[in-house]
Write a protein that holds these residues in place. Structure first.
Motif, PDB file in Angstrom:
ATOM      1  N   GLN A  14     -80.638  -4.554 -22.862  1.00  0.00           N
ATOM      2  CA  GLN A  14     -81.257  -3.426 -22.162  1.00  0.00           C
ATOM      3  C   GLN A  14     -80.469  -2.147 -22.434  1.00  0.00           C
ATOM      4  O   GLN A  14     -79.291  -2.048 -22.101  1.00  0.00           O
ATOM      5  CB  GLN A  14     -81.326  -3.728 -20.662  1.00  0.00           C
ATOM      6  CG  GLN A  14     -82.227  -4.917 -20.407  1.00  0.00           C
ATOM      7  CD  GLN A  14     -82.301  -5.351 -18.967  1.00  0.00           C
ATOM      8  OE1 GLN A  14     -83.341  -5.849 -18.539  1.00  0.00           O
ATOM      9  NE2 GLN A  14     -81.231  -5.187 -18.206  1.00  0.00           N
ATOM     10  N   THR A  15     -81.142  -1.210 -23.066  1.00  0.00           N
ATOM     11  CA  THR A  15     -80.595   0.125 -23.293  1.00  0.00           C
ATOM     12  C   THR A  15     -80.990   1.008 -22.119  1.00  0.00           C
ATOM     13  O   THR A  15     -82.131   0.966 -21.657  1.00  0.00           O
ATOM     14  CB  THR A  15     -81.153   0.706 -24.597  1.00  0.00           C
ATOM     15  OG1 THR A  15     -80.689  -0.094 -25.692  1.00  0.00           O
ATOM     16  CG2 THR A  15     -80.730   2.147 -24.798  1.00  0.00           C
ATOM     17  N   HIS A  16     -80.039   1.812 -21.639  1.00  0.00           N
ATOM     18  CA  HIS A  16     -80.327   2.726 -20.529  1.00  0.00           C
ATOM     19  C   HIS A  16     -80.147   4.172 -20.994  1.00  0.00           C
ATOM     20  O   HIS A  16     -79.148   4.503 -21.641  1.00  0.00           O
ATOM     21  CB  HIS A  16     -79.404   2.443 -19.344  1.00  0.00           C
ATOM     22  CG  HIS A  16     -79.677   1.108 -18.710  1.00  0.00           C
ATOM     23  ND1 HIS A  16     -78.985  -0.030 -19.057  1.00  0.00           N
ATOM     24  CD2 HIS A  16     -80.575   0.737 -17.771  1.00  0.00           C
ATOM     25  CE1 HIS A  16     -79.436  -1.055 -18.346  1.00  0.00           C
ATOM     26  NE2 HIS A  16     -80.401  -0.619 -17.566  1.00  0.00           N
ATOM     27  N   ILE A  17     -81.128   4.986 -20.677  1.00  0.00           N
ATOM     28  CA  ILE A  17     -81.078   6.423 -20.959  1.00  0.00           C
ATOM     29  C   ILE A  17     -80.849   7.134 -19.643  1.00  0.00           C
ATOM     30  O   ILE A  17     -81.600   6.945 -18.682  1.00  0.00           O
ATOM     31  CB  ILE A  17     -82.371   6.893 -21.639  1.00  0.00           C
ATOM     32  CG1 ILE A  17     -82.543   6.171 -22.978  1.00  0.00           C
ATOM     33  CG2 ILE A  17     -82.349   8.411 -21.848  1.00  0.00           C
ATOM     34  CD1 ILE A  17     -83.871   6.437 -23.660  1.00  0.00           C
ATOM     35  N   VAL A  18     -79.789   7.953 -19.603  1.00  0.00           N
ATOM     36  CA  VAL A  18     -79.353   8.606 -18.370  1.00  0.00           C
ATOM     37  C   VAL A  18     -79.552  10.110 -18.511  1.00  0.00           C
ATOM     38  O   VAL A  18     -79.105  10.703 -19.502  1.00  0.00           O
ATOM     39  CB  VAL A  18     -77.873   8.293 -18.077  1.00  0.00           C
ATOM     40  CG1 VAL A  18     -77.423   8.977 -16.789  1.00  0.00           C
ATOM     41  CG2 VAL A  18     -77.657   6.793 -17.988  1.00  0.00           C
ATOM     42  N   GLY A  19     -80.213  10.724 -17.530  1.00  0.00           N
ATOM     43  CA  GLY A  19     -80.372  12.173 -17.519  1.00  0.00           C
ATOM     44  C   GLY A  19     -81.820  12.597 -17.619  1.00  0.00           C
ATOM     45  O   GLY A  19     -82.714  11.793 -17.924  1.00  0.00           O
ATOM     46  N   GLU A  20     -82.044  13.876 -17.369  1.00  0.00           N
ATOM     47  CA  GLU A  20     -83.386  14.451 -17.433  1.00  0.00           C
ATOM     48  C   GLU A  20     -83.446  15.580 -18.458  1.00  0.00           C
ATOM     49  O   GLU A  20     -84.163  15.478 -19.448  1.00  0.00           O
ATOM     50  CB  GLU A  20     -83.789  14.961 -16.042  1.00  0.00           C
ATOM     51  CG  GLU A  20     -83.902  13.849 -15.004  1.00  0.00           C
ATOM     52  CD  GLU A  20     -84.251  14.372 -13.628  1.00  0.00           C
ATOM     53  OE1 GLU A  20     -85.369  14.076 -13.156  1.00  0.00           O
ATOM     54  OE2 GLU A  20     -83.418  15.083 -13.030  1.00  0.00           O
ATOM     55  N   THR A  21     -82.675  16.643 -18.266  1.00  0.00           N
ATOM     56  CA  THR A  21     -82.687  17.775 -19.191  1.00  0.00           C
ATOM     57  C   THR A  21     -81.997  17.430 -20.502  1.00  0.00           C
ATOM     58  O   THR A  21     -82.489  17.741 -21.594  1.00  0.00           O
ATOM     59  CB  THR A  21     -81.994  18.986 -18.552  1.00  0.00           C
ATOM     60  OG1 THR A  21     -82.640  19.284 -17.309  1.00  0.00           O
ATOM     61  CG2 THR A  21     -82.076  20.200 -19.472  1.00  0.00           C
ATOM     62  N   ASP A  22     -80.842  16.800 -20.380  1.00  0.00           N
ATOM     63  CA  ASP A  22     -80.123  16.251 -21.523  1.00  0.00           C
ATOM     64  C   ASP A  22     -79.677  14.847 -21.126  1.00  0.00           C
ATOM     65  O   ASP A  22     -79.674  14.498 -19.949  1.00  0.00           O
ATOM     66  CB  ASP A  22     -78.951  17.136 -21.942  1.00  0.00           C
ATOM     67  CG  ASP A  22     -78.051  17.520 -20.766  1.00  0.00           C
ATOM     68  OD1 ASP A  22     -78.196  16.930 -19.660  1.00  0.00           O
ATOM     69  OD2 ASP A  22     -77.193  18.405 -20.930  1.00  0.00           O
ATOM     70  N   VAL A  23     -79.305  14.024 -22.100  1.00  0.00           N
ATOM     71  CA  VAL A  23     -79.175  12.599 -21.797  1.00  0.00           C
ATOM     72  C   VAL A  23     -77.946  11.978 -22.448  1.00  0.00           C
ATOM     73  O   VAL A  23     -77.352  12.537 -23.377  1.00  0.00           O
ATOM     74  CB  VAL A  23     -80.432  11.819 -22.253  1.00  0.00           C
ATOM     75  CG1 VAL A  23     -81.681  12.389 -21.606  1.00  0.00           C
ATOM     76  CG2 VAL A  23     -80.560  11.793 -23.772  1.00  0.00           C
ATOM     77  N   ALA A  24     -77.614  10.800 -21.930  1.00  0.00           N
ATOM     78  CA  ALA A  24     -76.717   9.860 -22.590  1.00  0.00           C
ATOM     79  C   ALA A  24     -77.493   8.572 -22.821  1.00  0.00           C
ATOM     80  O   ALA A  24     -78.409   8.243 -22.065  1.00  0.00           O
ATOM     81  CB  ALA A  24     -75.492   9.581 -21.734  1.00  0.00           C
ATOM     82  N   VAL A  25     -77.133   7.849 -23.860  1.00  0.00           N
ATOM     83  CA  VAL A  25     -77.737   6.554 -24.151  1.00  0.00           C
ATOM     84  C   VAL A  25     -76.650   5.497 -24.011  1.00  0.00           C
ATOM     85  O   VAL A  25     -75.650   5.535 -24.731  1.00  0.00           O
ATOM     86  CB  VAL A  25     -78.346   6.510 -25.561  1.00  0.00           C
ATOM     87  CG1 VAL A  25     -78.949   5.137 -25.839  1.00  0.00           C
ATOM     88  CG2 VAL A  25     -79.389   7.601 -25.734  1.00  0.00           C
ATOM     89  N   VAL A  26     -76.832   4.579 -23.066  1.00  0.00           N
ATOM     90  CA  VAL A  26     -75.851   3.527 -22.801  1.00  0.00           C
ATOM     91  C   VAL A  26     -76.274   2.246 -23.522  1.00  0.00           C
ATOM     92  O   VAL A  26     -77.367   1.735 -23.282  1.00  0.00           O
ATOM     93  CB  VAL A  26     -75.716   3.270 -21.291  1.00  0.00           C
ATOM     94  CG1 VAL A  26     -74.681   2.163 -21.029  1.00  0.00           C
ATOM     95  CG2 VAL A  26     -75.332   4.546 -20.555  1.00  0.00           C
ATOM     96  N   ASP A  27     -75.410   1.757 -24.401  1.00  0.00           N
ATOM     97  CA  ASP A  27     -75.644   0.526 -25.163  1.00  0.00           C
ATOM     98  C   ASP A  27     -76.986   0.555 -25.894  1.00  0.00           C
ATOM     99  O   ASP A  27     -77.961  -0.081 -25.477  1.00  0.00           O
ATOM    100  CB  ASP A  27     -75.555  -0.698 -24.254  1.00  0.00           C
ATOM    101  CG  ASP A  27     -74.121  -1.079 -23.928  1.00  0.00           C
ATOM    102  OD1 ASP A  27     -73.196  -0.507 -24.534  1.00  0.00           O
ATOM    103  OD2 ASP A  27     -73.923  -1.948 -23.068  1.00  0.00           O
ATOM    104  N   PRO A  28     -77.056   1.265 -27.016  1.00  0.00           N
ATOM    105  CA  PRO A  28     -78.315   1.353 -27.754  1.00  0.00           C
ATOM    106  C   PRO A  28     -78.781   0.043 -28.367  1.00  0.00           C
ATOM    107  O   PRO A  28     -79.925  -0.052 -28.814  1.00  0.00           O
ATOM    108  CB  PRO A  28     -78.014   2.384 -28.845  1.00  0.00           C
ATOM    109  CG  PRO A  28     -76.532   2.386 -28.971  1.00  0.00           C
ATOM    110  CD  PRO A  28     -75.992   2.091 -27.611  1.00  0.00           C
TER     111      PRO A  28
END
Length: 284
Positions: free
Chosen positions: A33-47
């Motif tokens: 499971q990949t998690h994308i964090v943020g709305e305006t700009d983001v981080a990608v956790v474990d792609p």
């Protein structure tokens, strides 16, 4: 998890979206499971794995927004390889767990490691990456791997727990890189926190995290007790112990069970409770 199909973004809360990679297996459950964090700009956790369809699903969800960081909990091949093509497309730095390539007891490279993983920035306990309205803070959680990190999202009291705490099974702890004493200590570390929910690398979101972590600690103590009782009866080699402790196990999972039992044996040895010679273990 059937309601979470591969490649379809599922918004878990306003700041967090999950995308399931197409890599199900006995070791990854429904997939990473990949998690994308943020709305305006983001981080990608474990792609996740370097899979073109999964990379496309991630990029579609990002939809051109700036990517501040590609965040890696640990260097296993189901978590970090897609960081490289994602970095090429987005220009984002790869940050998080250190690169680590410790060899197995027989001197061979561990096939579960992502040998191409090279972070641009290694994060230590308390280090952060941030964007508009979000922060990810590193929490050292060694045990499953020596370099494992979890990441707290203090704005919503969520925790990305990687493979340290999963939503479907206990973690494999495979020596020499995996360490049972460190794993148990890291679980205790999480118990001292007040996170509201865990988003793991595999399995369902964990909505009562303290209860879940206590059950994991109890499970490992139960396994330790099994080993001590069996060795109190007579000496055993590793295969004997696994056969007695994991009756009816899926044969595909037997090697992972053996690695975790070995991790328990090493921990018990280091604490002066058991000794091993020529592959045969006994109590002291």
């Amino acid at each position: 998890m059937s309601e979470h199909p591969t490649g379809i973004p599922i918004q878990l809360e306003p700041l967090v979206t999950r995308i399931l990679a197409p890599n199900p297996s006995p070791y990854t459950y429904t997939g990473t499971q990949t998690h994308i964090v943020g709305e305006t700009d983001v981080a990608v956790v474990d792609p996740g794995p370097d899979d073109p369809a999964h990379l496309t699903a991630i990029l579609d969800r990002i939809a051109g927004r700036p990517v501040r960081a590609i965040v890696i909990t640990h260097h296993h091949r189901d978590h970090s390889p897609a960081s490289r093509p994602l970095a090429v497309v987005t220009g984002a730095p790869i940050v998080g767990a250190a690169a680590h390539y410790r060899r197995n007891d027989n001197g061979a490279a561990d096939p579960s490691f992502d040998a191409g993983y090279r972070p641009d920035r290694v994060l230590a306990e308390g280090d952060t990456v941030s964007g508009t309205g979000w922060t990810l803070a590193a929490i050292a959680t060694p045990g499953h791997t020596s370099n494992h990190l979890a990441f707290a999202l203090p704005e919503t009291r969520a925790l990305f727990s990687g493979d340290h705490v999963m939503g479907w099974s206990t973690s494999v702890v495979s020596p020499p890189d995996g360490d049972m004493a460190a794993y148990m200590a890291s679980l205790d570390t999480l118990l001292r926190r007040d996170d509201r929910v865990y988003y793991p690398g595999h399995g369902k979101a964990i909505e009562r995290p303290h209860r879940w972590v206590r059950s994991m600690l109890g499970h490992r103590r139960q396994r330790e007790g099994q080993i001590l009782r069996l060795l109190a009866e007579r000496s055993h080699d590793l295969n004997d112990l696994v056969a007695r402790m994991y009756v009816g196990i899926d044969p595909r999972l037997a090697p992972a069970a053996a690695r975790s039992v070995l991790a328990h044996l090493y921990d018990l040895r280091d604490r002066g409770a058991v000794t091993g010679k020529d592959g045969v273990w006994t109590t002291l």
